[in-house]
Design a protein around this motif. Structure first.
Motif, PDB file in Angstrom:
ATOM      1  N   LYS A  66       0.820  -1.240   0.070  1.00 17.31           N
ATOM      2  CA  LYS A  66       0.094  -0.069  -0.137  1.00 17.31           C
ATOM      3  C   LYS A  66       0.950   1.205   0.091  1.00 17.31           C
ATOM      4  O   LYS A  66       1.668   1.413   0.953  1.00 17.31           O
ATOM      5  CB  LYS A  66      -0.824  -0.134   1.335  1.00 17.31           C
ATOM      6  N   ARG A  67       0.694   2.154  -1.223  1.00 25.49           N
ATOM      7  CA  ARG A  67       1.567   3.254  -1.196  1.00 25.49           C
ATOM      8  C   ARG A  67       1.065   4.521  -0.205  1.00 25.49           C
ATOM      9  O   ARG A  67      -0.035   4.908  -0.495  1.00 25.49           O
ATOM     10  CB  ARG A  67       1.911   3.452  -2.593  1.00 25.49           C
ATOM     11  N   LEU A  68       2.106   5.082   0.214  1.00 24.41           N
ATOM     12  CA  LEU A  68       1.926   6.495   0.976  1.00 24.41           C
ATOM     13  C   LEU A  68       2.798   7.425  -0.075  1.00 24.41           C
ATOM     14  O   LEU A  68       3.960   7.006  -0.079  1.00 24.41           O
ATOM     15  CB  LEU A  68       2.179   6.608   2.251  1.00 24.41           C
TER      16      LEU A  68
ATOM     17  N   VAL B 138       6.687  -4.798  -9.317  1.00 23.22           N
ATOM     18  CA  VAL B 138       7.943  -4.896  -8.369  1.00 23.22           C
ATOM     19  C   VAL B 138       9.035  -3.889  -8.862  1.00 23.22           C
ATOM     20  O   VAL B 138       9.074  -3.412 -10.054  1.00 23.22           O
ATOM     21  CB  VAL B 138       8.413  -6.290  -8.347  1.00 23.22           C
ATOM     22  N   ASP B 139       9.656  -3.423  -7.780  1.00 22.48           N
ATOM     23  CA  ASP B 139      10.918  -2.662  -8.059  1.00 22.48           C
ATOM     24  C   ASP B 139      12.193  -3.400  -7.644  1.00 22.48           C
ATOM     25  O   ASP B 139      12.295  -4.066  -6.558  1.00 22.48           O
ATOM     26  CB  ASP B 139      10.931  -1.330  -7.059  1.00 22.48           C
ATOM     27  N   GLN B 140      13.083  -3.583  -8.545  1.00 24.11           N
ATOM     28  CA  GLN B 140      14.374  -4.322  -8.392  1.00 24.11           C
ATOM     29  C   GLN B 140      15.487  -3.323  -8.540  1.00 24.11           C
ATOM     30  O   GLN B 140      15.436  -2.353  -9.394  1.00 24.11           O
ATOM     31  CB  GLN B 140      14.448  -5.250  -9.605  1.00 24.11           C
TER      32      GLN B 140
ATOM     33  N   PRO C 231      17.430   5.556  -9.727  1.00 22.61           N
ATOM     34  CA  PRO C 231      17.828   4.477 -10.813  1.00 22.61           C
ATOM     35  C   PRO C 231      17.262   3.041 -10.341  1.00 22.61           C
ATOM     36  O   PRO C 231      17.510   2.760  -9.012  1.00 22.61           O
ATOM     37  CB  PRO C 231      19.230   4.405 -11.113  1.00 22.61           C
ATOM     38  N   HIS C 232      16.262   2.456 -10.927  1.00 22.97           N
ATOM     39  CA  HIS C 232      15.732   1.195 -10.447  1.00 22.97           C
ATOM     40  C   HIS C 232      14.903   0.610 -11.668  1.00 22.97           C
ATOM     41  O   HIS C 232      14.642   1.558 -12.676  1.00 22.97           O
ATOM     42  CB  HIS C 232      14.956   1.235  -9.085  1.00 22.97           C
ATOM     43  N   LEU C 233      14.566  -0.549 -11.510  1.00 28.66           N
ATOM     44  CA  LEU C 233      13.615  -0.952 -12.620  1.00 28.66           C
ATOM     45  C   LEU C 233      12.195  -1.299 -11.978  1.00 28.66           C
ATOM     46  O   LEU C 233      12.426  -2.170 -10.840  1.00 28.66           O
ATOM     47  CB  LEU C 233      14.084  -2.452 -13.293  1.00 28.66           C
ATOM     48  N   HIS C 234      11.253  -0.767 -12.356  1.00 26.98           N
ATOM     49  CA  HIS C 234       9.840  -1.000 -11.833  1.00 26.98           C
ATOM     50  C   HIS C 234       9.373  -1.672 -13.083  1.00 26.98           C
ATOM     51  O   HIS C 234       9.335  -1.407 -14.261  1.00 26.98           O
ATOM     52  CB  HIS C 234       8.957   0.130 -11.493  1.00 26.98           C
ATOM     53  N   TRP C 235       8.576  -3.151 -12.982  1.00 29.41           N
ATOM     54  CA  TRP C 235       8.075  -3.791 -13.729  1.00 29.41           C
ATOM     55  C   TRP C 235       6.951  -4.360 -13.497  1.00 29.41           C
ATOM     56  O   TRP C 235       6.862  -4.693 -12.403  1.00 29.41           O
ATOM     57  CB  TRP C 235       9.275  -4.786 -14.758  1.00 29.41           C
TER      58      TRP C 235
ATOM     59  N   TYR D 155      -2.151   0.677  -4.764  1.00 26.76           N
ATOM     60  CA  TYR D 155      -1.192  -0.340  -4.296  1.00 26.76           C
ATOM     61  C   TYR D 155      -0.143  -0.410  -5.244  1.00 26.76           C
ATOM     62  O   TYR D 155      -0.131   0.096  -6.410  1.00 26.76           O
ATOM     63  CB  TYR D 155      -1.727  -1.644  -4.054  1.00 26.76           C
ATOM     64  N   HIS D 156       1.137  -0.877  -5.022  1.00 25.64           N
ATOM     65  CA  HIS D 156       2.085  -1.138  -5.715  1.00 25.64           C
ATOM     66  C   HIS D 156       1.687  -2.400  -6.850  1.00 25.64           C
ATOM     67  O   HIS D 156       1.679  -3.732  -6.447  1.00 25.64           O
ATOM     68  CB  HIS D 156       3.447  -1.506  -5.079  1.00 25.64           C
ATOM     69  N   GLY D 157       1.405  -1.963  -7.920  1.00 26.45           N
ATOM     70  CA  GLY D 157       1.173  -2.679  -9.111  1.00 26.45           C
ATOM     71  C   GLY D 157       2.139  -3.573  -9.849  1.00 26.45           C
ATOM     72  O   GLY D 157       1.796  -4.203 -10.754  1.00 26.45           O
TER      73      GLY D 157
HETATM   74 ZN   LIG Z   1       7.742   0.700  -8.395  1.00 32.65          ZN
END
Ligand SMILES: [Zn+2]
Length: 290
Positions: free
Chosen positions: A169-171, A184-186, A259-263, A180-182
């Motif tokens: 759950k995102r704030l 993943v972040d790597q 920098p990150h990957l959200h996929w 919500y986080h739909g």
């Molecule tokens: Zn993300």
């Protein structure tokens, strides 16, 4: 050689018939379709396998097409949304007009997702999608090829650990967003290649206000993937890609704090948990600090 006749044991004798009678009011039929997992968490995907005459699966208001496979069976993906209600439900499997549908019981388990605050600068918080961008993304989610390009297992797009799992759950700056986080972040350093999780066709590769430089791939038969915040795009719209092909390079474009990957994985247009499809390691708390 004598021909052996196989006779169903006991069916022509009276006593076992009487014993069987209470169970014989409906024709005995073996279970024909299978669903996996039978106990599913919110955000997970049901995999349904049926004989060739079955064409669709339905759970509550959600329908999934069952596609003919090379092995002669039908197969389909049915997503369970983060916003679905836990409980036990009937999965209805249809096979045309003449024959009655088959039903299987599916348990949707209560799933607890943690909360996470994200600190955003005013400029980044002020970024919003344009109506054109929203239309493009809706179109992507609604139009999926009937031919299957993907195969198990999917490949992780980058090797880094997960800094934010699916469903959190995102704030934003301490305020609940109701979102919500739909995906993943790597953890991914700037410039790291980002690779396709499976074969498919690139639907879009372009810049967006919130998503930054992003690529969307149609893998067919319900499955799509999307990769965000890249520094540079390599994939071109319309191109066919193979599992592991480079789509672009990691960055921090769009609504991103580093920098990150959200996929994201979509099944029939619904965000599903990539961790059910690809083995992903959560970063340790210490490693999480940048
Ligand atoms: Zn993300």
């Amino acid at each position: 050689m004598p021909v052996r006749t196989i006779r169903p044991p006991g069916l022509f004798t009276v006593a076992p018939l009487l014993v069987l009678a209470p169970f014989c009011s409906a024709p005995l039929r073996a279970q024909q379709c299978t669903v996996s997992p039978a106990q599913v968490k919110l955000g997970e995907t049901l995999r349904i396998t049926c004989p060739p005459e079955f064409t669709s699966a339905k759970l509550n208001d959600r329908t999934a097409k069952l596609f003919p496979q090379q092995n002669g069976q039908r197969f389909g993906l049915l997503p369970i949304s983060v916003k679905d209600t836990p409980g036990t439900f009937s999965l209805t499997l249809s096979r045309g007009e003449a024959d009655p549908p088959e039903t299987l019981q599916v348990g949707i388990r209560k799933t607890i997702f943690p909360s996470q605050n994200v600190t955003l600068s005013p400029e980044i918080e002020g970024l919003h999608s344009t109506p054109e961008e929203i239309a493009l993304l809706n179109n992507f989610k609604e139009n999926i090829s009937d031919s299957r390009s993907w195969a198990d297992p999917l490949a992780p797009p980058v090797s880094g650990c997960m800094t934010s799992p699916f469903g959190v759950k995102r704030l934003h700056n301490g305020k609940p967003t109701g979102e919500y986080h739909g995906g993943v972040d790597q953890r991914t350093p700037e410039g790291e290649p980002i690779r396709a999780v499976a074969a498919g066709t690139v639907t879009f590769a372009r810049q967006f206000n919130v998503l930054g430089n992003a690529v969307g791939i149609d893998h067919g038969q319900g499955l799509e993937s999307m990769y965000l915040h890249m520094s540079r795009l390599v994939a071109a719209p319309g191109a066919s890609v193979q599992r592991g092909d480079i789509l672009g390079y990691a960055g921090s474009t769009g609504r991103s704090t580093g920098p990150h990957l959200h996929w994201v994985l979509y099944v029939n247009g619904i965000n599903v948990n990539p961790a059910q499809w690809v083995k992903l390691q959560l970063c340790s708390a210490a490693a999480k600090k940048r």
